[in-house]
Design a protein around this motif. Structure first.
Motif, PDB file in Angstrom:
ATOM      1  N   HIS A 185       0.881  -1.294   0.038  1.00 35.09           N
ATOM      2  CA  HIS A 185       0.006   0.025   0.128  1.00 35.09           C
ATOM      3  C   HIS A 185       0.816   1.299  -0.113  1.00 35.09           C
ATOM      4  CE1 HIS A 185      -4.278   1.399   0.503  1.00 35.09           C
ATOM      5  NE2 HIS A 185      -3.475   2.406   1.372  1.00 35.09           N
ATOM      6  N   VAL A 186       0.353   2.450  -0.442  1.00 36.46           N
ATOM      7  CA  VAL A 186       1.025   3.766  -0.493  1.00 36.46           C
ATOM      8  C   VAL A 186       1.420   4.212   0.813  1.00 36.46           C
ATOM      9  CG1 VAL A 186      -1.135   4.999  -0.161  1.00 36.46           C
ATOM     10  CG2 VAL A 186       0.834   5.798  -1.504  1.00 36.46           C
ATOM     11  N   ASP A 187       2.643   4.470   1.007  1.00 38.91           N
ATOM     12  CA  ASP A 187       3.296   5.298   2.251  1.00 38.91           C
ATOM     13  C   ASP A 187       3.590   4.226   3.455  1.00 38.91           C
ATOM     14  OD1 ASP A 187       3.642   7.858   2.047  1.00 38.91           O
ATOM     15  OD2 ASP A 187       1.780   8.438   2.964  1.00 38.91           O
ATOM     16  N   HIS A 188       3.571   3.028   2.906  1.00 38.43           N
ATOM     17  CA  HIS A 188       3.943   1.921   3.904  1.00 38.43           C
ATOM     18  C   HIS A 188       5.430   1.693   3.880  1.00 38.43           C
ATOM     19  CE1 HIS A 188       0.000  -0.311   4.781  1.00 38.43           C
ATOM     20  NE2 HIS A 188      -0.311   0.778   4.732  1.00 38.43           N
ATOM     21  N   GLY A 189       6.179   2.517   3.088  1.00 38.28           N
ATOM     22  CA  GLY A 189       7.592   2.430   3.268  1.00 38.28           C
ATOM     23  C   GLY A 189       8.403   1.586   2.389  1.00 38.28           C
ATOM     24  N   LYS A 190       7.864   1.406   1.135  1.00 42.03           N
ATOM     25  CA  LYS A 190       8.436   0.779   0.119  1.00 42.03           C
ATOM     26  C   LYS A 190       9.799   1.501  -0.433  1.00 42.03           C
ATOM     27  CE  LYS A 190       4.944   0.696  -2.463  1.00 42.03           C
ATOM     28  NZ  LYS A 190       3.780   1.036  -1.336  1.00 42.03           N
ATOM     29  N   SER A 191       9.516   2.652  -0.855  1.00 42.35           N
ATOM     30  CA  SER A 191      10.836   3.360  -1.447  1.00 42.35           C
ATOM     31  C   SER A 191      11.993   3.545  -0.214  1.00 42.35           C
ATOM     32  CB  SER A 191      10.361   4.563  -1.840  1.00 42.35           C
ATOM     33  OG  SER A 191       9.095   4.566  -2.882  1.00 42.35           O
ATOM     34  N   ALA A 192      11.399   3.812   1.113  1.00 45.56           N
ATOM     35  CA  ALA A 192      12.501   3.993   2.109  1.00 45.56           C
ATOM     36  C   ALA A 192      13.234   2.859   2.291  1.00 45.56           C
ATOM     37  CB  ALA A 192      11.606   4.433   3.479  1.00 45.56           C
ATOM     38  N   LYS A 224       8.121   0.285   9.671  1.00 38.64           N
ATOM     39  CA  LYS A 224       7.691   1.510  10.846  1.00 38.64           C
ATOM     40  C   LYS A 224       7.416   0.866  12.174  1.00 38.64           C
ATOM     41  CE  LYS A 224       5.623   4.264   7.107  1.00 38.64           C
ATOM     42  NZ  LYS A 224       4.464   5.034   6.904  1.00 38.64           N
ATOM     43  N   ASP A 252       9.339   1.081  14.470  1.00 35.27           N
ATOM     44  CA  ASP A 252       9.718   2.130  15.367  1.00 35.27           C
ATOM     45  C   ASP A 252       8.707   3.023  15.905  1.00 35.27           C
ATOM     46  OD1 ASP A 252       9.817   3.190  12.692  1.00 35.27           O
ATOM     47  OD2 ASP A 252      11.071   4.861  13.417  1.00 35.27           O
ATOM     48  N   LEU A 253       7.759   3.459  15.220  1.00 38.63           N
ATOM     49  CA  LEU A 253       6.490   3.928  15.590  1.00 38.63           C
ATOM     50  C   LEU A 253       5.303   3.287  16.167  1.00 38.63           C
ATOM     51  CD1 LEU A 253       6.374   6.218  12.159  1.00 38.63           C
ATOM     52  CD2 LEU A 253       7.405   6.658  14.249  1.00 38.63           C
ATOM     53  N   ALA A 270      12.584  -0.997  10.541  1.00 36.15           N
ATOM     54  CA  ALA A 270      12.604   0.713  10.623  1.00 36.15           C
ATOM     55  C   ALA A 270      13.561   1.020   9.900  1.00 36.15           C
ATOM     56  CB  ALA A 270      12.646   1.041  11.819  1.00 36.15           C
ATOM     57  N   ALA A 271      13.389   1.355   8.325  1.00 32.16           N
ATOM     58  CA  ALA A 271      14.359   1.601   7.486  1.00 32.16           C
ATOM     59  C   ALA A 271      14.989   2.942   7.795  1.00 32.16           C
ATOM     60  CB  ALA A 271      13.814   1.821   6.019  1.00 32.16           C
ATOM     61  N   PRO A 272      14.604   4.031   8.191  1.00 28.10           N
ATOM     62  CA  PRO A 272      15.249   5.423   8.353  1.00 28.10           C
ATOM     63  C   PRO A 272      16.418   4.914   9.729  1.00 28.10           C
ATOM     64  CG  PRO A 272      13.019   5.898   8.221  1.00 28.10           C
ATOM     65  CD  PRO A 272      13.121   4.148   8.427  1.00 28.10           C
TER      66      PRO A 272
HETATM   67  N1  LIG Z   1       9.795   6.324  11.110  1.00 25.30           N
HETATM   68  C1  LIG Z   1       9.614   5.482  10.044  1.00 25.30           C
HETATM   69  N2  LIG Z   1       9.258   6.108   8.804  1.00 25.30           N
HETATM   70  C2  LIG Z   1       9.303   5.259   7.932  1.00 25.30           C
HETATM   71  C3  LIG Z   1       9.666   4.146   7.822  1.00 25.30           C
HETATM   72  N3  LIG Z   1       9.364   3.578   6.395  1.00 25.30           N
HETATM   73  C4  LIG Z   1       8.992   4.817   5.592  1.00 25.30           C
HETATM   74  N4  LIG Z   1       8.953   5.844   6.600  1.00 25.30           N
HETATM   75  C5  LIG Z   1       8.217   7.076   5.945  1.00 25.30           C
HETATM   76  O1  LIG Z   1       7.125   6.877   5.576  1.00 25.30           O
HETATM   77  C6  LIG Z   1       6.890   7.798   4.603  1.00 25.30           C
HETATM   78  C7  LIG Z   1       6.520   7.087   3.275  1.00 25.30           C
HETATM   79  O2  LIG Z   1       7.396   6.010   2.748  1.00 25.30           O
HETATM   80  P1  LIG Z   1       7.708   5.529   1.247  1.00 25.30           P
HETATM   81  O3  LIG Z   1       8.987   4.847   1.300  1.00 25.30           O
HETATM   82  O4  LIG Z   1       7.778   6.894   0.560  1.00 25.30           O
HETATM   83  O5  LIG Z   1       6.506   4.896   1.246  1.00 25.30           O
HETATM   84  P2  LIG Z   1       5.854   4.070   0.001  1.00 25.30           P
HETATM   85  O6  LIG Z   1       4.785   4.716  -0.748  1.00 25.30           O
HETATM   86  O7  LIG Z   1       5.680   2.735   0.304  1.00 25.30           O
HETATM   87  O8  LIG Z   1       7.044   4.055  -1.221  1.00 25.30           O
HETATM   88  C8  LIG Z   1       8.077   8.303   4.146  1.00 25.30           C
HETATM   89  O9  LIG Z   1       8.142   9.857   4.763  1.00 25.30           O
HETATM   90  C9  LIG Z   1       9.300   7.563   5.107  1.00 25.30           C
HETATM   91  O10 LIG Z   1      10.263   8.324   5.437  1.00 25.30           O
HETATM   92  C10 LIG Z   1      10.115   3.563   8.925  1.00 25.30           C
HETATM   93  O11 LIG Z   1      10.398   2.273   9.168  1.00 25.30           O
HETATM   94  N5  LIG Z   1       9.972   4.277  10.362  1.00 25.30           N
END
Ligand SMILES: Nc1nc2c(ncn2[C@@H]2O[C@H](COP(=O)(O)OP(=O)(O)O)[C@@H](O)[C@H]2O)c(=O)[nH]1
Ligand SMILES: [Mg+2]
Length: 665
Positions: A10-17, A115, A117-118, A149-151
């Motif tokens: 899903h969008v924003d779930h952290g794929k790209s990070a 995420k 960590d959150l 927690a990628a970051p």
């Molecule tokens: N705290 C935290 N933030 C994360 C984590 N993974 C992704 N994010 C944040 O979540 C937001 C969406 O991540 P993104 O990789 O763009 O999601 P995508 O749409 O699945 O590609 C970004 O602001 C990331 O920095 C994580 O494991 N921990």
């Protein structure tokens, strides 16, 4: 061995990070993506796993509006990295992406719970249970779950280790001697020109080779290859590749095009498939509006269910696809279907036949097609060549790569194996099913026998007609192809194009194919002594000219008349008065009873021999003579002497020089 891993979720779930953390490359490369903090189009990155294995990543957008981009990227991946936010838990595109991976048969993967960590460990554990439930029953049911927690760098090593373990189980990507690169990105590099990227499958690609961009059929040259940022001379399947193309402008190639080698692939607008309908969706129906996804391509499609009126949710069925645009499809290639009105993934499955013959007519045609498709499923890729021949009877060798899904040495080996097993015969230009080969020769023998029956005075059947007997038997040989298919100009022009190295080969039955097939059948019969070739005709070995009683009487009168005439020509009119028509005269000439010295003028064979004997006697040792000399020597009239001498000139008995002649040799 390199591999390609695709993200999902899903969008924003952290794929790209996660990709950024794993590779150091931000897969969001567009300015708009950076501005919106959201993946819109595919992103690419690569890294080396602890085992030393190189992997390429395709990062896909998770937003529901960009599922089509996700589908363009996920086509060639052999492992999935499914990402689920440990706070939000399972979301709609988690489900849709998982369904797509499942439909595509992607059976290896790793699930990252992001995420954490959150979310905290309690919530993460809850979501883990939820994810497990969702994975159950899919190709990814046993995929390992990793908390990340990628970051913060948490869980990255574990993700790498699990990817390694997952990829250990991925079979070596098959090399079928028939490479294909579905284009997922096109751009220009200053100084190099057009570059396309994609995931290579089916065979190796090398620099400085001629290639074709389909469906347009544009000829290009592979000027350079790059894999994971390094130039390479050649690349094996399942590699992310950037290909520098000469001979094509950037604007002339688009995502969804396919880079192939000449003659091996061909676009299609029709395909028979086994399709699944996802649970909870509307049944797959003829009147629905759908989009089909294959490789990096997308096309509108109309469905024609073959074995039922529709495919109910949670079930599967055989369906013919009528594509709104030509696609390059491989037998046994997975495809995904979306409902274009509802904008949701509704099903997918496997292509079984990308080149179905003629429309399916009536119950018999339908039942036969269903049996054929089920036989293809049972035979699998390894048995495909034999099934294609069994269905069609005969196939041009040039069309085999597209039909049988293999090329080069691999195809040669598959054909040799089928021949070995008695499932195929290989001709000069045609591959035959054994029974079709038998039927073709029987058809020729029957046609020649019928010709003898109808024309007992003829020496035999013109060889072109004998060859055409195979074409006329085509409806039996080609099984469900009526001979009307021969008039499909598509086949003929494409075949011609392939011969000159131009377009892709034809897979439809063409005039060229039938001509080659007819020649192969007739030649084999001649070689086996079942037919005798005599100049422009073929005949059965025991065929001789047969005169009926009346014809025998006429022949006797003609023979008596020319014997009496000696070295004096008889006109057609004179012989007609004895009852000999032109046809009978032709036969007597062929049998050597008469010699036709000029149109409408005949001598008996004995008289001709006598005339030549007189000349040899009168003009030995190459002595020259005039026409008048000859007339006197032969004891005949000028009316006979002149055409007779010209006949002797033509047959090389005499040599003429101005007014003089001499005997040759
Ligand atoms: N705290 C935290 N933030 C994360 C984590 N993974 C992704 N994010 C944040 O979540 C937001 C969406 O991540 P993104 O990789 O763009 O999601 P995508 O749409 O699945 O590609 C970004 O602001 C990331 O920095 C994580 O494991 N921990
Ligand atoms: Mg993203």
């Amino acid at each position: 061995m390199p591999h390609v891993v695709g993200t999902a979720g899903h969008v924003d779930h952290g794929k790209s990070a996660l990709i950024l953390a794993l590779t150091g490359t931000d897969p969001d490369r567009l300015a708009e993506e950076k501005a919106r903090g959201m993946t819109i189009d595919l992103g690419f990155a690569w890294t080396t796993l602890p085992s030393g294995r190189e992997i390429g990543f395709v990062d896909v957008p998770g937003h529901e509006r960009f599922v089509h981009n996700m589908l363009a990227g996920v086509g060639g991946v052999d492992c999935a990295l499914l990402v689920v936010d440990a706070m939000e838990g399972w979301q709609p595109q988690s489900a849709e992406h998982l369904a797509i991976l499942d439909l595509l048969g992607i059976a290896t993967g790793v699930v990252a719970l992001t995420k954490v960590d959150l979310a905290g460990s309690e919530r993460a554990a809850e979501v883990a249970v939820q994810v497990r439930e969702r994975l159950a029953g899919t190709t990814l049911a046993d995929a390992p779950l990793v908390e990340t927690a990628a970051p913060a760098g948490l869980g990255l090593d574990q993700v790498r280790a699990e990817l390694d373990r997952a990829l250990d189980r991925v079979a070596e990507p098959p090399d079928r001697g028939r490479p294909r690169l579905p284009v997922d990105r096109v751009f220009t590099i200053r100084g190099s020109g057009t570059v396309v990227t994609g995931t290579l499958s089916g065979g190796t690609l090398a620099t400085e080779t001629e290639a074709v961009v389909l469906p347009a059929g544009r000829r290009v040259r592979v000027r350079g290859l790059q894999a994971h940022g390094r130039p390479v001379e050649r690349a094996a399947p399942a590699r992310r590749l950037a290909v520098n193309l000469a001979g094509v402008a950037t604007a002339e190639v688009a995502r969804g095009d396919v880079l192939t080698l000449p003659g091996q692939w061909r676009p299609t607008r029709l395909a028979d498939c086994r399709l699944r309908c996802l649970p909870g969706r509307q049944p797959l129906r003829a009147r629905g509006a759908y989009l089909l996804y294959a490789g990096a391509a997308e096309a509108a499609v109309r469905l024609q269910p073959l074995d039922a009126s529709e495919v109910p949710p949670g079930d599967h069925g055989l369906v013919r696809l009528h594509l709104g645009a030509p696609l390059v499809l491989d037998p046994f290639e997975p495809v995904v279907l979306r409902d274009s009105g509802r904008d949701e993934t509704v099903g997918g499955g496997l292509v079984l036949d990308p080149f179905p013959l003629a429309p399916v007519h009536g119950t018999t045609g339908r039942v036969r097609r269903i049996e054929e498709l089920e036989a293809r499923e049972a035979a699998g890729r390894d048995g495909l060549l034999a099934r294609v021949l069994a269905e069609r009877g005969l196939v041009a060798l040039a069309a085999l790569p597209a039909l049988a899904g293999a090329g080069g040495d691999r195809l040669g080996a598959a054909l040799a194996a089928a021949v070995e097993q008695g499932l195929a015969l290989r001709g000069r230009a045609v591959a035959w099913a054994p029974d079709a080969w038998h039927q073709a020769r029987e058809a020729v023998l029957r046609a020649v026998a019928a010709h003898h029956q109808a024309e007992p005075l003829a020496a035999g059947m013109p060889v072109q007609l004998a060859r055409a007997a195979v074409w006329r038997a085509g409806s039996e040989l080609g099984r469900n192809r009526a001979p009307a298919g021969l008039r499909s100009d598509e086949g003929a022009t494409r075949e011609a194009g392939a011969a000159s190295g131009g377009g892709p080969p034809s897979v439809s039955v063409t005039q060229a194919l039938w001509a080659a097939a007819g020649a192969e059948a007739v030649d084999a019969l001649v070689a086996a002594g079942q037919l005798v070739a005599e100049g422009p005709v073929v005949r059965l070995p025991d065929h001789g000219v047969r005169f009926d009683a009346a014809q025998r009487a006429v022949r006797a009168r003609v023979e008596a008349a020319v014997a009496e005439a000696g070295v004096t020509v008889k006109s057609d009119a004179e012989l007609a008065a004895l009852g000999a028509d032109r046809g009978l005269l032709d036969v007597l000439v062929r049998l050597g009873v008469l010699v036709r010295v000029a149109p409408g003028l005949h001598l008996g064979r004995g008289a001709l021999d006598q005339a030549v004997g007189s000349l040899r006697h009168a003009f030995p040792d190459g002595r020259s003579f005039t026409a008048t000399d000859a007339k006197q020597a032969m004891g005949t009239t000028r009316k006979t002497a002149i055409p007779l001498l010209e006949h002797l000139d033509r047959s090389g008995v005499t040599v003429r020089n101005g007014d003089l002649r001499r005997l040759a040799g």
